[in-house]
Design a protein around this motif. Structure first.
Motif, PDB file in Angstrom:
ATOM      1  N   LEU A   6       0.853  -1.183   0.000  1.00 21.57           N
ATOM      2  CA  LEU A   6       0.000   0.000   0.000  1.00 21.57           C
ATOM      3  C   LEU A   6       0.892   1.236   0.000  1.00 21.57           C
ATOM      4  O   LEU A   6       1.934   1.249   0.648  1.00 21.57           O
ATOM      5  CB  LEU A   6      -0.919  -0.004   1.216  1.00 21.57           C
ATOM      6  N   PHE A   7       0.489   2.289  -0.707  1.00 22.04           N
ATOM      7  CA  PHE A   7       1.335   3.475  -0.888  1.00 22.04           C
ATOM      8  C   PHE A   7       2.699   3.031  -1.419  1.00 22.04           C
ATOM      9  O   PHE A   7       3.749   3.376  -0.874  1.00 22.04           O
ATOM     10  CB  PHE A   7       1.496   4.243   0.428  1.00 22.04           C
ATOM     11  N   CYS A  28      -0.672  -0.846  -4.476  1.00 23.86           N
ATOM     12  CA  CYS A  28      -1.658   0.225  -4.513  1.00 23.86           C
ATOM     13  C   CYS A  28      -0.914   1.560  -4.518  1.00 23.86           C
ATOM     14  O   CYS A  28      -0.179   1.864  -3.574  1.00 23.86           O
ATOM     15  CB  CYS A  28      -2.582   0.117  -3.299  1.00 23.86           C
ATOM     16  N   GLU A  29      -1.074   2.321  -5.579  1.00 20.00           N
ATOM     17  CA  GLU A  29      -0.371   3.604  -5.714  1.00 20.00           C
ATOM     18  C   GLU A  29      -1.225   4.545  -6.555  1.00 20.00           C
ATOM     19  O   GLU A  29      -1.591   4.239  -7.690  1.00 20.00           O
ATOM     20  CB  GLU A  29       0.996   3.403  -6.362  1.00 20.00           C
ATOM     21  N   ASN A  30      -1.510   5.727  -6.000  1.00 16.94           N
ATOM     22  CA  ASN A  30      -2.450   6.654  -6.614  1.00 16.94           C
ATOM     23  C   ASN A  30      -1.804   7.645  -7.573  1.00 16.94           C
ATOM     24  O   ASN A  30      -2.478   8.196  -8.433  1.00 16.94           O
ATOM     25  CB  ASN A  30      -3.209   7.424  -5.521  1.00 16.94           C
ATOM     26  N   TRP A  31      -0.481   7.918  -7.430  1.00 20.68           N
ATOM     27  CA  TRP A  31       0.170   8.922  -8.274  1.00 20.68           C
ATOM     28  C   TRP A  31       0.609   8.270  -9.579  1.00 20.68           C
ATOM     29  O   TRP A  31       1.384   7.305  -9.564  1.00 20.68           O
ATOM     30  CB  TRP A  31       1.347   9.557  -7.545  1.00 20.68           C
ATOM     31  N   VAL A  37       6.130   3.599 -13.037  1.00 21.54           N
ATOM     32  CA  VAL A  37       7.372   2.900 -12.678  1.00 21.54           C
ATOM     33  C   VAL A  37       7.059   1.474 -12.213  1.00 21.54           C
ATOM     34  O   VAL A  37       7.723   0.513 -12.615  1.00 21.54           O
ATOM     35  CB  VAL A  37       8.134   3.673 -11.590  1.00 21.54           C
ATOM     36  N   LEU A  38       6.040   1.337 -11.375  1.00 19.65           N
ATOM     37  CA  LEU A  38       5.673   0.010 -10.873  1.00 19.65           C
ATOM     38  C   LEU A  38       5.289  -0.922 -12.024  1.00 19.65           C
ATOM     39  O   LEU A  38       5.663  -2.105 -12.029  1.00 19.65           O
ATOM     40  CB  LEU A  38       4.512   0.121  -9.887  1.00 19.65           C
ATOM     41  N   GLN A  39       4.552  -0.404 -12.977  1.00 23.53           N
ATOM     42  CA  GLN A  39       4.122  -1.229 -14.102  1.00 23.53           C
ATOM     43  C   GLN A  39       5.302  -1.707 -14.926  1.00 23.53           C
ATOM     44  O   GLN A  39       5.284  -2.820 -15.459  1.00 23.53           O
ATOM     45  CB  GLN A  39       3.147  -0.433 -14.975  1.00 23.53           C
ATOM     46  N   ARG A  40       6.345  -0.893 -15.018  1.00 26.14           N
ATOM     47  CA  ARG A  40       7.522  -1.295 -15.770  1.00 26.14           C
ATOM     48  C   ARG A  40       8.400  -2.270 -14.991  1.00 26.14           C
ATOM     49  O   ARG A  40       9.004  -3.177 -15.594  1.00 26.14           O
ATOM     50  CB  ARG A  40       8.351  -0.072 -16.171  1.00 26.14           C
ATOM     51  N   ARG A  41       8.463  -2.123 -13.687  1.00 27.54           N
ATOM     52  CA  ARG A  41       9.447  -2.873 -12.900  1.00 27.54           C
ATOM     53  C   ARG A  41       8.910  -4.133 -12.229  1.00 27.54           C
ATOM     54  O   ARG A  41       9.699  -4.973 -11.793  1.00 27.54           O
ATOM     55  CB  ARG A  41      10.048  -1.958 -11.820  1.00 27.54           C
ATOM     56  N   PHE A  42       7.579  -4.288 -12.134  1.00 25.02           N
ATOM     57  CA  PHE A  42       7.024  -5.429 -11.411  1.00 25.02           C
ATOM     58  C   PHE A  42       5.950  -6.138 -12.246  1.00 25.02           C
ATOM     59  O   PHE A  42       5.225  -5.492 -12.999  1.00 25.02           O
ATOM     60  CB  PHE A  42       6.407  -4.987 -10.082  1.00 25.02           C
ATOM     61  N   ILE A  46      -1.434  -3.548 -10.308  1.00 24.78           N
ATOM     62  CA  ILE A  46      -1.242  -2.183  -9.814  1.00 24.78           C
ATOM     63  C   ILE A  46      -2.611  -1.533  -9.686  1.00 24.78           C
ATOM     64  O   ILE A  46      -3.300  -1.338 -10.700  1.00 24.78           O
ATOM     65  CB  ILE A  46      -0.335  -1.358 -10.746  1.00 24.78           C
ATOM     66  N   LEU A  47      -3.000  -1.205  -8.463  1.00 24.57           N
ATOM     67  CA  LEU A  47      -4.280  -0.567  -8.203  1.00 24.57           C
ATOM     68  C   LEU A  47      -4.059   0.902  -7.874  1.00 24.57           C
ATOM     69  O   LEU A  47      -2.936   1.323  -7.591  1.00 24.57           O
ATOM     70  CB  LEU A  47      -4.999  -1.275  -7.054  1.00 24.57           C
ATOM     71  N   GLY A  48      -5.149   1.680  -7.864  1.00 19.38           N
ATOM     72  CA  GLY A  48      -5.044   3.118  -7.674  1.00 19.38           C
ATOM     73  C   GLY A  48      -5.276   3.552  -6.238  1.00 19.38           C
ATOM     74  O   GLY A  48      -4.597   3.098  -5.316  1.00 19.38           O
ATOM     75  N   ASP A  49      -6.239   4.406  -6.025  1.00 21.80           N
ATOM     76  CA  ASP A  49      -6.497   5.034  -4.733  1.00 21.80           C
ATOM     77  C   ASP A  49      -6.852   3.989  -3.683  1.00 21.80           C
ATOM     78  O   ASP A  49      -7.756   3.172  -3.872  1.00 21.80           O
ATOM     79  CB  ASP A  49      -7.650   6.028  -4.891  1.00 21.80           C
ATOM     80  N   ILE A  50      -6.151   4.011  -2.561  1.00 20.19           N
ATOM     81  CA  ILE A  50      -6.411   3.057  -1.484  1.00 20.19           C
ATOM     82  C   ILE A  50      -7.847   3.158  -0.973  1.00 20.19           C
ATOM     83  O   ILE A  50      -8.436   2.181  -0.518  1.00 20.19           O
ATOM     84  CB  ILE A  50      -5.403   3.250  -0.328  1.00 20.19           C
TER      85      ILE A  50
END
Length: 376
Positions: A6-7, A28-31, A37-42, A46-50
């Motif tokens: 989360l975050f 979970c990452e909103n920015w 970056v997460l989508q490229r590296r993992f 990947i979800l948005g707003d908690i």
């Protein structure tokens, strides 16, 4: 073991846990730049707003480097009820519905002091009310092989396990500081009340301004020639100072955004240490412990296991990890750019007008750097 982040930011927690054998299935990452970056590296969901997450998937570990904006000394200091740091309540909402075996939180040490420790008091009282054991400890990233002084407080909690076997199983004495280094870090944005001076390390990397204006620290490479001795680390060097591979954030184009991402990240080798102890818990070290009154002050390390609150006398250096490279070597390999004449002049003017002490030759190096720019 499986985890949910989360975050997540740019995945400091997740990258460190992966190195210890823990796979993060959901982040979970909103920015949007961080999510990119997460989508490229993992290879994870990947979800948005908690606040839109209805429940946690089944997992062993939940990590949350929740926002420090309202808790940091350089932030708004609104406290745990601020709009951003107050999102810790969303973590608790999710943990209530389907709690993991382990909960790992990270934030600035100022949460122990701001408003008489209101933030840490709120967090541990929630945990105690819901019968979680907890332990927290302040550690410094510079003792994990990176050349950045970065103090952060980590809290580990569990309803069934003893979190002291994670955070309190390692404790190394602080190594003596070498009297001479090839590089010294400082905050060029200061100079009137502080320097952020670092002996062979940079001061803490910061996220920069809301407008995306980067403010990486300065570095004095005193062995370099005039014009190349007063510098700022490149973004690639900044990534290395957080324990990421260089180029980790290259999915983002704007340098100011990349510095914000790097400055807000969890240091990877610290997360790896915590992950390794989640996988293989150890025996708590034998150090002095005592009861404490949280109405007065909060210690740098404390725990409550089975209803017994204690302060622990632990260093900020859990492990004896040799630095992977000197600060000068990081600058040489990954790049640095000269500090601008405007930034250098403003900093030098403030420093000279203050009563702050600096290492011999530093002010002269600043003046020489300014003169070199003027003659160029």
């Amino acid at each position: 073991m499986r985890a949910v982040g989360l975050f997540s930011g740019i995945g400091g927690f997740e990258a460190g846990l992966a190195q210890s054998g823990i796979t993060t299935d959901v982040m979970c990452e909103n920015w949007e730049p961080a999510a990119r970056v997460l989508q490229r590296r993992f290879d994870s969901d990947i979800l948005g707003d908690i606040r839109d997450l209805p429940a946690l998937p089944r997992c062993d570990v939940v990590t949350a480097g929740f926002p420090c904006t309202d808790l940091s000394q350089v932030g708004r200091t609104a406290g745990i009820d601020g709009a951003e740091s107050g999102l810790i309540r969303e973590v608790f909402r999710l943990a209530t519905k389907r709690g993991p075996s382990w909960l790992v939180l990270e934030n600035v040490p100022n949460l122990l002091a701001l408003h008489q420790g209101a933030a840490i008091r709120f967090i541990v009282r929630w945990l105690e009310d819901h019968r979680w054991n907890w332990a927290y400890r302040t550690v410094d990233s510079q003792y994990f092989g990176v050349r950045q002084r970065r103090r952060r407080t980590y809290l580990v909690a569990s309803r069934t396990e003893d979190p002291r076997t994670v955070l309190f199983a390692d404790n190394a004495t602080l190594a003596p500081v070498r009297p001479i280094h090839r590089a010294y870090g400082f905050y060029w944005t200061e100079g009137n009340r502080g320097l952020g001076w670092g002996e062979g390390v940079t001061p803490t990397l910061k996220g920069g301004s809301k407008l995306g204006i980067a403010s990486p620290p300065g570095v004095w490479l005193h062995e370099r020639s005039v014009g190349d001795a007063i510098v700022k680390p490149s973004i690639a060097a900044g990534e290395r100072l957080q324990g990421f591979p260089s180029g980790w954030t290259d999915a983002v184009n704007r340098e100011g955004e990349r510095w914000k991402l790097v400055g807000n990240a969890v240091t990877v080798p610290v997360a790896e240490w915590i992950g390794s102890r989640l996988v293989d818990p150890g025996k708590s070290v034998d150090v002095e412990r005592r009861s404490f009154d949280d109405r007065k002050s909060w210690p740098k390390a404390a725990a409550n296991v089975r209803g017994v609150r204690e302060a622990w006398t632990l260093s900020e250096r859990p492990l004896k990890i040799a630095p992977r490279a000197s600060l000068a070597a990081v600058m040489d390999k990954y790049g640095a750019v000269p500090l601008s004449i405007g930034a250098t002049t403003g900093f030098a003017t403030r420093l000279k007008a203050s009563r702050l002490q600096s290492r011999a030759g530093f002010i002269q190096a600043l003046d020489a750097h300014i003169d070199a720019f003027r003659k160029a």
